[in-house]
Design a protein around this motif. Sequence first.
Motif, PDB file in Angstrom:
ATOM      1  N   ALA A 119       0.731  10.097   8.621  1.00  0.00           N
ATOM      2  CA  ALA A 119      -0.178   9.558   7.082  1.00  0.00           C
ATOM      3  C   ALA A 119      -1.458  10.008   7.316  1.00  0.00           C
ATOM      4  O   ALA A 119      -2.118  10.115   8.676  1.00  0.00           O
ATOM      5  CB  ALA A 119       0.398   8.039   7.247  1.00  0.00           C
ATOM      6  N   PRO A 120      -2.127   9.832   5.816  1.00  0.00           N
ATOM      7  CA  PRO A 120      -3.029  10.685   6.123  1.00  0.00           C
ATOM      8  C   PRO A 120      -3.860   9.512   7.091  1.00  0.00           C
ATOM      9  O   PRO A 120      -3.681   8.154   6.656  1.00  0.00           O
ATOM     10  CB  PRO A 120      -3.617  10.553   4.821  1.00  0.00           C
ATOM     11  N   LEU A 121      -5.402   9.850   7.211  1.00  0.00           N
ATOM     12  CA  LEU A 121      -5.594   8.612   8.902  1.00  0.00           C
ATOM     13  C   LEU A 121      -6.061   7.302   7.492  1.00  0.00           C
ATOM     14  O   LEU A 121      -6.098   6.043   8.536  1.00  0.00           O
ATOM     15  CB  LEU A 121      -7.155   9.137   9.141  1.00  0.00           C
ATOM     16  N   ALA A 122      -6.588   7.378   6.490  1.00  0.00           N
ATOM     17  CA  ALA A 122      -7.100   6.095   5.487  1.00  0.00           C
ATOM     18  C   ALA A 122      -6.196   5.385   5.535  1.00  0.00           C
ATOM     19  O   ALA A 122      -6.187   4.187   4.930  1.00  0.00           O
ATOM     20  CB  ALA A 122      -7.579   7.130   4.455  1.00  0.00           C
ATOM     21  N   LEU A 123      -4.776   5.777   5.095  1.00  0.00           N
ATOM     22  CA  LEU A 123      -3.501   5.374   4.952  1.00  0.00           C
ATOM     23  C   LEU A 123      -2.805   4.767   6.003  1.00  0.00           C
ATOM     24  O   LEU A 123      -1.666   4.346   5.662  1.00  0.00           O
ATOM     25  CB  LEU A 123      -2.360   6.183   4.276  1.00  0.00           C
ATOM     26  N   GLN A 124      -3.141   4.754   6.973  1.00  0.00           N
ATOM     27  CA  GLN A 124      -2.319   4.040   8.891  1.00  0.00           C
ATOM     28  C   GLN A 124      -2.073   2.720   8.678  1.00  0.00           C
ATOM     29  O   GLN A 124      -3.535   2.124   7.895  1.00  0.00           O
ATOM     30  CB  GLN A 124      -3.466   4.802   9.821  1.00  0.00           C
ATOM     31  N   ARG A 125      -1.632   2.333   9.308  1.00  0.00           N
ATOM     32  CA  ARG A 125      -1.314   0.516   9.107  1.00  0.00           C
ATOM     33  C   ARG A 125      -2.596  -0.070   9.449  1.00  0.00           C
ATOM     34  O   ARG A 125      -3.104   0.383  11.177  1.00  0.00           O
ATOM     35  CB  ARG A 125       0.085   0.799  10.029  1.00  0.00           C
ATOM     36  N   GLU A 126      -2.716  -0.910   9.079  1.00  0.00           N
ATOM     37  CA  GLU A 126      -3.767  -1.958   9.915  1.00  0.00           C
ATOM     38  C   GLU A 126      -3.342  -2.690  11.619  1.00  0.00           C
ATOM     39  O   GLU A 126      -2.541  -3.278  11.593  1.00  0.00           O
ATOM     40  CB  GLU A 126      -4.265  -3.334   9.094  1.00  0.00           C
ATOM     41  N   PRO A 127      -4.463  -2.515  12.245  1.00  0.00           N
ATOM     42  CA  PRO A 127      -3.835  -2.511  13.621  1.00  0.00           C
ATOM     43  C   PRO A 127      -4.252  -4.636  14.396  1.00  0.00           C
ATOM     44  O   PRO A 127      -3.438  -4.351  14.724  1.00  0.00           O
ATOM     45  CB  PRO A 127      -4.245  -1.602  14.614  1.00  0.00           C
ATOM     46  N   ALA A 128      -5.791  -5.000  13.466  1.00  0.00           N
ATOM     47  CA  ALA A 128      -5.885  -5.220  14.098  1.00  0.00           C
ATOM     48  C   ALA A 128      -5.883  -6.631  12.966  1.00  0.00           C
ATOM     49  O   ALA A 128      -7.111  -7.420  12.985  1.00  0.00           O
ATOM     50  CB  ALA A 128      -6.849  -5.302  14.970  1.00  0.00           C
ATOM     51  N   HIS A 129      -5.916  -6.250  11.587  1.00  0.00           N
ATOM     52  CA  HIS A 129      -5.984  -7.060  10.280  1.00  0.00           C
ATOM     53  C   HIS A 129      -4.397  -7.429   9.627  1.00  0.00           C
ATOM     54  O   HIS A 129      -3.850  -6.339   9.342  1.00  0.00           O
ATOM     55  CB  HIS A 129      -7.005  -6.297   9.499  1.00  0.00           C
ATOM     56  N   TYR A 130      -4.758  -8.132   8.975  1.00  0.00           N
ATOM     57  CA  TYR A 130      -3.736  -8.140   7.931  1.00  0.00           C
ATOM     58  C   TYR A 130      -4.705  -7.718   6.365  1.00  0.00           C
ATOM     59  O   TYR A 130      -5.545  -8.203   5.899  1.00  0.00           O
ATOM     60  CB  TYR A 130      -3.348 -10.181   7.670  1.00  0.00           C
ATOM     61  N   LEU A 131      -3.326  -7.375   5.162  1.00  0.00           N
ATOM     62  CA  LEU A 131      -4.404  -7.000   4.371  1.00  0.00           C
ATOM     63  C   LEU A 131      -2.901  -8.505   3.111  1.00  0.00           C
ATOM     64  O   LEU A 131      -1.967  -7.732   3.064  1.00  0.00           O
ATOM     65  CB  LEU A 131      -3.691  -5.368   3.343  1.00  0.00           C
ATOM     66  N   GLY A 132      -3.959  -9.526   1.996  1.00  0.00           N
ATOM     67  CA  GLY A 132      -3.512 -10.059   1.634  1.00  0.00           C
ATOM     68  C   GLY A 132      -3.338  -9.392  -0.090  1.00  0.00           C
ATOM     69  O   GLY A 132      -4.699  -9.091  -0.555  1.00  0.00           O
ATOM     70  N   TYR A 133      -2.350  -9.074  -0.359  1.00  0.00           N
ATOM     71  CA  TYR A 133      -2.307  -8.777  -1.934  1.00  0.00           C
ATOM     72  C   TYR A 133      -1.740 -10.278  -2.719  1.00  0.00           C
ATOM     73  O   TYR A 133      -0.989 -10.502  -2.500  1.00  0.00           O
ATOM     74  CB  TYR A 133      -1.623  -7.662  -2.420  1.00  0.00           C
ATOM     75  N   VAL A 134      -2.799 -10.673  -3.911  1.00  0.00           N
ATOM     76  CA  VAL A 134      -2.503 -11.994  -4.644  1.00  0.00           C
ATOM     77  C   VAL A 134      -2.521 -11.784  -5.981  1.00  0.00           C
ATOM     78  O   VAL A 134      -2.577 -11.232  -6.311  1.00  0.00           O
ATOM     79  CB  VAL A 134      -3.842 -12.533  -4.131  1.00  0.00           C
ATOM     80  N   TYR A 135      -1.397 -12.541  -6.128  1.00  0.00           N
ATOM     81  CA  TYR A 135      -1.384 -12.791  -7.720  1.00  0.00           C
ATOM     82  C   TYR A 135      -1.386 -14.153  -8.023  1.00  0.00           C
ATOM     83  O   TYR A 135      -0.508 -15.526  -7.708  1.00  0.00           O
ATOM     84  CB  TYR A 135      -0.141 -12.405  -8.234  1.00  0.00           C
ATOM     85  N   PHE A 136      -2.365 -14.470  -8.129  1.00  0.00           N
ATOM     86  CA  PHE A 136      -3.125 -16.203  -8.893  1.00  0.00           C
ATOM     87  C   PHE A 136      -2.782 -16.446 -10.411  1.00  0.00           C
ATOM     88  O   PHE A 136      -3.260 -15.931 -11.109  1.00  0.00           O
ATOM     89  CB  PHE A 136      -4.169 -16.168  -8.674  1.00  0.00           C
ATOM     90  N   ARG A 137      -1.858 -17.788 -10.456  1.00  0.00           N
ATOM     91  CA  ARG A 137      -2.317 -18.055 -11.925  1.00  0.00           C
ATOM     92  C   ARG A 137      -2.250 -19.485 -12.126  1.00  0.00           C
ATOM     93  O   ARG A 137      -2.132 -20.369 -11.343  1.00  0.00           O
ATOM     94  CB  ARG A 137      -0.651 -18.845 -12.704  1.00  0.00           C
ATOM     95  N   GLN A 138      -3.454 -19.476 -13.301  1.00  0.00           N
ATOM     96  CA  GLN A 138      -4.004 -21.195 -13.264  1.00  0.00           C
ATOM     97  C   GLN A 138      -3.867 -21.476 -15.091  1.00  0.00           C
ATOM     98  O   GLN A 138      -4.668 -20.622 -15.523  1.00  0.00           O
ATOM     99  CB  GLN A 138      -5.461 -21.588 -13.253  1.00  0.00           C
ATOM    100  N   VAL A 139      -3.091 -22.430 -15.374  1.00  0.00           N
ATOM    101  CA  VAL A 139      -2.864 -22.611 -16.566  1.00  0.00           C
ATOM    102  C   VAL A 139      -2.570 -24.211 -17.001  1.00  0.00           C
ATOM    103  O   VAL A 139      -2.619 -24.837 -16.160  1.00  0.00           O
ATOM    104  CB  VAL A 139      -1.264 -22.131 -16.999  1.00  0.00           C
ATOM    105  N   LYS A 140      -3.167 -24.354 -18.054  1.00  0.00           N
ATOM    106  CA  LYS A 140      -3.071 -26.110 -18.033  1.00  0.00           C
ATOM    107  C   LYS A 140      -2.042 -26.314 -18.353  1.00  0.00           C
ATOM    108  O   LYS A 140      -0.767 -25.610 -18.784  1.00  0.00           O
ATOM    109  CB  LYS A 140      -3.212 -26.220 -19.697  1.00  0.00           C
ATOM    110  N   ASP A 141      -1.718 -27.499 -18.061  1.00  0.00           N
ATOM    111  CA  ASP A 141       0.167 -28.587 -17.718  1.00  0.00           C
ATOM    112  C   ASP A 141      -0.501 -29.106 -17.031  1.00  0.00           C
ATOM    113  O   ASP A 141      -0.859 -30.493 -16.234  1.00  0.00           O
ATOM    114  CB  ASP A 141       0.434 -27.239 -15.809  1.00  0.00           C
ATOM    115  N   SER A 142       0.286 -30.374 -18.331  1.00  0.00           N
ATOM    116  CA  SER A 142       0.520 -31.987 -18.679  1.00  0.00           C
ATOM    117  C   SER A 142       0.403 -32.326 -17.124  1.00  0.00           C
ATOM    118  O   SER A 142       0.611 -33.879 -17.044  1.00  0.00           O
ATOM    119  CB  SER A 142       0.052 -32.485 -20.512  1.00  0.00           C
TER     120      SER A 142
END
Length: 586
Positions: A119-142
């Motif tokens: 893999a290219p150096l910039a796309l190697q697996r992180e050895p000591a960190h986690y990457l979090g990809y978030v989908y956040f939803r905030q909508v009105k809900d009675s």
Amino acid sequence: MEGPLDAGPRRASAAVSTAGSTSSGREARATAMPWARFSAWLECVCVVTFDLELGQALELVYPSDFRLTDKEKSSICYLSFPDSHSGCLGDTQFSFRMRQCGGQRSPWHADDRPYNSKAPLALQREPAHYLGYVYFRQVKDSSVKRGYFQKSLVLVSRLPFVRLFQSLLSLIAPEYFEKLAPCLEAVCNEIDQWPAPVPGQTLNLPIMGIVIQVHIPSRVDKLESSPPKQYDQENLLPAPVVLTSVHELDLFRCFRPVLTHVQTLWELMLLGEPLVVLAPSPDMSSELVLALTSCLQPLKFCCDFRPYFTIHDSEFKELTTRTQAPPNVVLGVTNPFFIKTLQHWPHVLRIGDPKMSGDLPKQVKLKKPSRLKTLDTKPGLYTAYTAHLHRDKALLKRLVKGVQKKRSWDAQSALLRRHFLELTQSFIIPLEHYMASLMPLQKNITPWKSPPQIRPFHQDDFLRSLEHAGPQLTCILKGDWLGLYRRFFKSPHFDGWYRQRHKEMAQKLEALHLESICEAQNIEAWIKDKSEVEVVDLVLKLREKLVRAQGHQLPVKAVTLRRTQMYLDTVIGSLPKDLQAVLCPP
């Protein structure tokens, strides 16, 4: 609140073929382990909800036996929700990066080396960190006490495939928020059927009734970005959705408010300078931080970076202390409180909501750090840094012309990406040429002597070489290149680049030495006048080289490996039976 999913370990189906055959027994065993294919892409999937009594709470982790420490769970909870200052209504996607708090804790993890070596150096697996990809939803809900539905779906990975995982979330999250747990279980089971990400291969990834086609970048790919070729589409129903890149962001959108300062920002990234990016929302902060850290490619970004960071982070005190110099980190934040906390940092970039000014969004202005106010700080790049290189006015003109002609944002991003690539390559090529000159000549590598040493890197010698072999040969930008190199030598990126290149050269030297041994004509004649101690020493050294080569740590051909094993057998066979028994126990 839903109960935890019944997501214990299970075996991945052997019926789905992986792309390419595995090259080692270790990989074959890993593929047969529970969740092996899932964990080749993701560590786990988390759902974070807002509880009136507890605040942010981790509702579930899938697979359920993936082990997170309490500190990691807390970090995921806080980093998965926008700061209260952001006021994000509707759906928001962003990303974060957090430190792992322990060693590898999952039994189904495969070895990272086969992937990382290609893999290219910039796309190697992180050895000591986690990457979090978030989908956040905030909508009105009675139906909810607080009056709002607030929930985040988070993909946790060690792969920096931001484009792929954001695309996945845009498919999975809306469906999950409607159908909850059963939908998530089905999706994870589908991912557990995917082939592993192998650099250089184009893969078809089925998910929720569609097929996503992706190309996994490799070191030998051309650096210019281009859509992957479409393979086997006639055999696939439905036809695959082709993702042009697994990792590239829309650079033009990210850099729109700071186009007049891309030169200065590139230099700050190159030198590993501490930088705070204060944005109105986590999607803007995280995208700009990731865009900044990607602008050095193909150079690996060696400093710490946090696309989204909050005051609740477990490392807040460590990264904001005033008792020592600011660390080499790029922080993406949304809380204005950081203006006060990080006033001692040398570079602060504050951006606001995009406002059009003529053909481009209103550009932030360069301002002195002393004008950084605690409250109501206006957008701007607050720094005392003066760029070493002149601004590329032609680039800005081309981008403005592109806006006027309604050129696509993909094309505008390609212009920016090419600019950064050519700039970084112009800077790195003289370093690469000088480093190559330190490699011993192949004619000096002989079979029966230790290989010669790589000569030391002398900064003054390199700077003198720039007069006739400097960046001016490939880059039209004028300025103080020597001053930029001198500052670069003190940065983490020089240290990271030099260590990587020295390691690669040392491995190449070892591989050349191994080849010279294999090409030696008469090993029996060499053995005849050598003592047993010398012969045993050769056996041990050859065996060590063979093990390293088989573990993908040496760049050698398969024929060299076979010859080395044959030589090893010949040398061991020349020794007395008792020594053979010691060296090759039954």
